[in-house]
Design a protein around this motif. Structure first.
Motif, PDB file in Angstrom:
ATOM      1  N   HIS A  98       0.834  -1.203   0.000  1.00  0.00           N
ATOM      2  CA  HIS A  98       0.000   0.000   0.000  1.00  0.00           C
ATOM      3  C   HIS A  98       0.871   1.256   0.000  1.00  0.00           C
ATOM      4  O   HIS A  98       0.587   2.234  -0.706  1.00  0.00           O
ATOM      5  CB  HIS A  98      -0.928  -0.013   1.214  1.00  0.00           C
ATOM      6  N   LEU A  99       1.949   1.241   0.775  1.00  0.00           N
ATOM      7  CA  LEU A  99       2.846   2.398   0.811  1.00  0.00           C
ATOM      8  C   LEU A  99       3.507   2.640  -0.549  1.00  0.00           C
ATOM      9  O   LEU A  99       3.753   3.784  -0.925  1.00  0.00           O
ATOM     10  CB  LEU A  99       3.916   2.199   1.887  1.00  0.00           C
ATOM     11  N   ARG A 100       3.775   1.570  -1.290  1.00  0.00           N
ATOM     12  CA  ARG A 100       4.391   1.719  -2.615  1.00  0.00           C
ATOM     13  C   ARG A 100       3.388   2.188  -3.670  1.00  0.00           C
ATOM     14  O   ARG A 100       3.784   2.649  -4.735  1.00  0.00           O
ATOM     15  CB  ARG A 100       5.004   0.393  -3.061  1.00  0.00           C
ATOM     16  N   TRP A 175       4.404  16.958   1.462  1.00  0.00           N
ATOM     17  CA  TRP A 175       4.973  16.315   0.271  1.00  0.00           C
ATOM     18  C   TRP A 175       3.893  15.577  -0.534  1.00  0.00           C
ATOM     19  O   TRP A 175       4.198  14.704  -1.330  1.00  0.00           O
ATOM     20  CB  TRP A 175       6.097  15.360   0.664  1.00  0.00           C
ATOM     21  N   GLY A 176       2.650  15.924  -0.308  1.00  0.00           N
ATOM     22  CA  GLY A 176       1.564  15.357  -1.083  1.00  0.00           C
ATOM     23  C   GLY A 176       1.146  13.964  -0.685  1.00  0.00           C
ATOM     24  O   GLY A 176       0.398  13.304  -1.420  1.00  0.00           O
ATOM     25  N   LEU A 177       1.586  13.478   0.478  1.00  0.00           N
ATOM     26  CA  LEU A 177       1.199  12.152   0.959  1.00  0.00           C
ATOM     27  C   LEU A 177      -0.017  12.331   1.870  1.00  0.00           C
ATOM     28  O   LEU A 177       0.110  12.459   3.083  1.00  0.00           O
ATOM     29  CB  LEU A 177       2.356  11.496   1.707  1.00  0.00           C
ATOM     30  N   THR A 178      -1.191  12.339   1.279  1.00  0.00           N
ATOM     31  CA  THR A 178      -2.388  12.763   2.010  1.00  0.00           C
ATOM     32  C   THR A 178      -3.404  11.648   2.253  1.00  0.00           C
ATOM     33  O   THR A 178      -4.432  11.896   2.899  1.00  0.00           O
ATOM     34  CB  THR A 178      -3.094  13.896   1.248  1.00  0.00           C
ATOM     35  N   TRP A 179      -3.154  10.436   1.760  1.00  0.00           N
ATOM     36  CA  TRP A 179      -4.156   9.373   1.927  1.00  0.00           C
ATOM     37  C   TRP A 179      -4.463   9.159   3.407  1.00  0.00           C
ATOM     38  O   TRP A 179      -3.559   9.196   4.260  1.00  0.00           O
ATOM     39  CB  TRP A 179      -3.666   8.062   1.331  1.00  0.00           C
ATOM     40  N   ASN A 180      -5.747   8.901   3.718  1.00  0.00           N
ATOM     41  CA  ASN A 180      -6.127   8.591   5.082  1.00  0.00           C
ATOM     42  C   ASN A 180      -7.495   7.920   5.080  1.00  0.00           C
ATOM     43  O   ASN A 180      -8.157   7.812   4.036  1.00  0.00           O
ATOM     44  CB  ASN A 180      -6.156   9.844   5.960  1.00  0.00           C
ATOM     45  N   ALA A 181      -7.890   7.443   6.232  1.00  0.00           N
ATOM     46  CA  ALA A 181      -9.208   6.847   6.415  1.00  0.00           C
ATOM     47  C   ALA A 181      -9.726   7.256   7.781  1.00  0.00           C
ATOM     48  O   ALA A 181      -8.983   7.244   8.769  1.00  0.00           O
ATOM     49  CB  ALA A 181      -9.133   5.323   6.305  1.00  0.00           C
ATOM     50  N   ALA A 182     -11.000   7.636   7.843  1.00  0.00           N
ATOM     51  CA  ALA A 182     -11.601   8.069   9.104  1.00  0.00           C
ATOM     52  C   ALA A 182     -11.916   6.859   9.983  1.00  0.00           C
ATOM     53  O   ALA A 182     -12.281   5.784   9.491  1.00  0.00           O
ATOM     54  CB  ALA A 182     -12.869   8.852   8.827  1.00  0.00           C
ATOM     55  N   LEU A 183     -11.776   7.019  11.285  1.00  0.00           N
ATOM     56  CA  LEU A 183     -12.110   5.977  12.254  1.00  0.00           C
ATOM     57  C   LEU A 183     -13.509   6.226  12.811  1.00  0.00           C
ATOM     58  O   LEU A 183     -13.926   7.377  12.991  1.00  0.00           O
ATOM     59  CB  LEU A 183     -11.086   5.973  13.395  1.00  0.00           C
ATOM     60  N   GLU A 184     -14.233   5.154  13.101  1.00  0.00           N
ATOM     61  CA  GLU A 184     -15.598   5.291  13.614  1.00  0.00           C
ATOM     62  C   GLU A 184     -15.645   6.073  14.918  1.00  0.00           C
ATOM     63  O   GLU A 184     -16.578   6.834  15.173  1.00  0.00           O
ATOM     64  CB  GLU A 184     -16.219   3.907  13.820  1.00  0.00           C
ATOM     65  N   ALA A 185     -14.624   5.889  15.747  1.00  0.00           N
ATOM     66  CA  ALA A 185     -14.603   6.559  17.046  1.00  0.00           C
ATOM     67  C   ALA A 185     -14.052   7.980  16.959  1.00  0.00           C
ATOM     68  O   ALA A 185     -13.951   8.683  17.963  1.00  0.00           O
ATOM     69  CB  ALA A 185     -13.773   5.743  18.041  1.00  0.00           C
ATOM     70  N   GLY A 186     -13.700   8.400  15.750  1.00  0.00           N
ATOM     71  CA  GLY A 186     -13.108   9.724  15.584  1.00  0.00           C
ATOM     72  C   GLY A 186     -11.625   9.621  15.295  1.00  0.00           C
ATOM     73  O   GLY A 186     -10.969   8.657  15.665  1.00  0.00           O
ATOM     74  N   GLY A 187     -11.104  10.615  14.642  1.00  0.00           N
ATOM     75  CA  GLY A 187      -9.699  10.588  14.285  1.00  0.00           C
ATOM     76  C   GLY A 187      -9.485   9.907  12.945  1.00  0.00           C
ATOM     77  O   GLY A 187     -10.433   9.584  12.214  1.00  0.00           O
ATOM     78  N   VAL A 188      -8.218   9.658  12.626  1.00  0.00           N
ATOM     79  CA  VAL A 188      -7.865   9.089  11.323  1.00  0.00           C
ATOM     80  C   VAL A 188      -6.917   7.910  11.505  1.00  0.00           C
ATOM     81  O   VAL A 188      -6.319   7.714  12.561  1.00  0.00           O
ATOM     82  CB  VAL A 188      -7.198  10.150  10.423  1.00  0.00           C
ATOM     83  N   MET A 189      -6.788   7.127  10.434  1.00  0.00           N
ATOM     84  CA  MET A 189      -5.979   5.921  10.479  1.00  0.00           C
ATOM     85  C   MET A 189      -4.485   6.217  10.612  1.00  0.00           C
ATOM     86  O   MET A 189      -3.771   5.552  11.359  1.00  0.00           O
ATOM     87  CB  MET A 189      -6.220   5.095   9.211  1.00  0.00           C
ATOM     88  N   VAL A 190      -4.002   7.222   9.878  1.00  0.00           N
ATOM     89  CA  VAL A 190      -2.562   7.505   9.828  1.00  0.00           C
ATOM     90  C   VAL A 190      -2.322   8.970  10.168  1.00  0.00           C
ATOM     91  O   VAL A 190      -2.947   9.859   9.577  1.00  0.00           O
ATOM     92  CB  VAL A 190      -1.973   7.196   8.438  1.00  0.00           C
ATOM     93  N   SER A 191      -1.416   9.233  11.095  1.00  0.00           N
ATOM     94  CA  SER A 191      -1.131  10.621  11.464  1.00  0.00           C
ATOM     95  C   SER A 191      -0.407  11.353  10.337  1.00  0.00           C
ATOM     96  O   SER A 191       0.270  10.738   9.504  1.00  0.00           O
ATOM     97  CB  SER A 191      -0.277  10.673  12.728  1.00  0.00           C
ATOM     98  N   ASP A 192      -0.559  12.651  10.331  1.00  0.00           N
ATOM     99  CA  ASP A 192       0.162  13.475   9.357  1.00  0.00           C
ATOM    100  C   ASP A 192       1.632  13.592   9.744  1.00  0.00           C
ATOM    101  O   ASP A 192       2.511  13.613   8.886  1.00  0.00           O
ATOM    102  CB  ASP A 192      -0.486  14.857   9.286  1.00  0.00           C
ATOM    103  N   LYS A 193       1.915  13.626  11.041  1.00  0.00           N
ATOM    104  CA  LYS A 193       3.287  13.788  11.516  1.00  0.00           C
ATOM    105  C   LYS A 193       4.058  12.469  11.391  1.00  0.00           C
ATOM    106  O   LYS A 193       3.577  11.409  11.780  1.00  0.00           O
ATOM    107  CB  LYS A 193       3.309  14.257  12.966  1.00  0.00           C
ATOM    108  N   VAL A 194       5.255  12.545  10.845  1.00  0.00           N
ATOM    109  CA  VAL A 194       6.122  11.381  10.684  1.00  0.00           C
ATOM    110  C   VAL A 194       7.498  11.727  11.246  1.00  0.00           C
ATOM    111  O   VAL A 194       8.051  12.789  10.941  1.00  0.00           O
ATOM    112  CB  VAL A 194       6.263  10.964   9.210  1.00  0.00           C
ATOM    113  N   LYS A 195       8.053  10.839  12.047  1.00  0.00           N
ATOM    114  CA  LYS A 195       9.412  11.020  12.543  1.00  0.00           C
ATOM    115  C   LYS A 195      10.370  10.229  11.663  1.00  0.00           C
ATOM    116  O   LYS A 195      10.171   9.028  11.437  1.00  0.00           O
ATOM    117  CB  LYS A 195       9.532  10.544  13.989  1.00  0.00           C
TER     118      LYS A 195
END
Length: 206
Positions: A98-100, A175-195
């Motif tokens: 999926h990341l690729r 950098w245009g990496l914007t894919w995400n999915a909403a969670l039923e309890a609120g919030g999103v699957m993947v955070s925007d912040k990456v270390k």
């Protein structure tokens, strides 16, 4: 020991005035030169929050790069790194696929992530900051990485090595990496912040 800054202060007298000069430590000056990153003993990794409650860690297992270190003038030091996107490894094949894909990196169209330095400076002691341009897909943006110099050594094969480790944080959406999915309890699957994390061993070239 600071990589670029251990110097001895001498005092010269010119026209009756004392003028302080800095003499570069010969041991540090000896580190000046061109280096190739040893990918087998280096790692470029990342950590991202997943489902709001845990962290997913991964790495890019294929990368190459060069360093130029100047033991007398850190501002003249440079770094260049190329990372193969298809080498992303989080330990789960489906997630890596999926990341690729086009949802994220689109590794087929944009096979490399690159970093080219534009500035290097000492923060104090063994701490340094290297600033440059990070390119992911078709987006290039400035990035600063804080690094610690871990030292230098000659390995059993006669290679002169230096080591650095450090990290930085980015917002992947920059950098245009914007894919995400909403969670039923609120919030999103993947955070925007990456270390991003770097553990680099580099070999001096003859």
């Amino acid at each position: 020991m600071g990589l670029f800054t251990r110097r001895n202060q001498n005092v010269n007298v010119q026209d009756g005035a004392a003028v302080a000069t800095l003499a570069v430590d010969p041991a540090l000056a000896a580190l000046t030169g061109d280096y190739v990153i040893d990918a087998a003993h280096s790692s470029i990794g990342f950590t991202v929050r997943h489902a709001m409650v845990t962290n997913v860690r991964g790495a890019f297992t294929e990368h190459e790069g060069t360093l130029h270190l100047d033991g007398a003038d850190p501002a003249r030091s440079t770094a260049s790194i190329d990372v193969k996107i298809a080498s992303v490894d989080t330990g789960i094949a489906d997630r890596d696929g999926h990341l690729r894909s086009g949802d994220f990196f689109d590794a087929e169209a944009f096979p490399l992530m690159t970093f080219r330095s534009t500035e290097a400076r000492q923060l104090g002691g063994d701490a340094y900051r290297i600033t440059g341009e990070l390119t992911i897909k078709d987006v290039t943006r400035p990035l600063s990485i804080d690094l610690e110099f871990n030292g230098s050594a000659t390995d059993p094969y006669g290679n002169e090595r230096v080591g650095f480790e450090g990290s930085t944080e980015i917002l992947r959406s920059d950098w245009g990496l914007t894919w995400n999915a909403a969670l039923e309890a609120g919030g999103v699957m993947v955070s925007d912040k990456v270390k991003l994390t770097f553990d680099i061993s580099a070999i001096k070239q003859a």
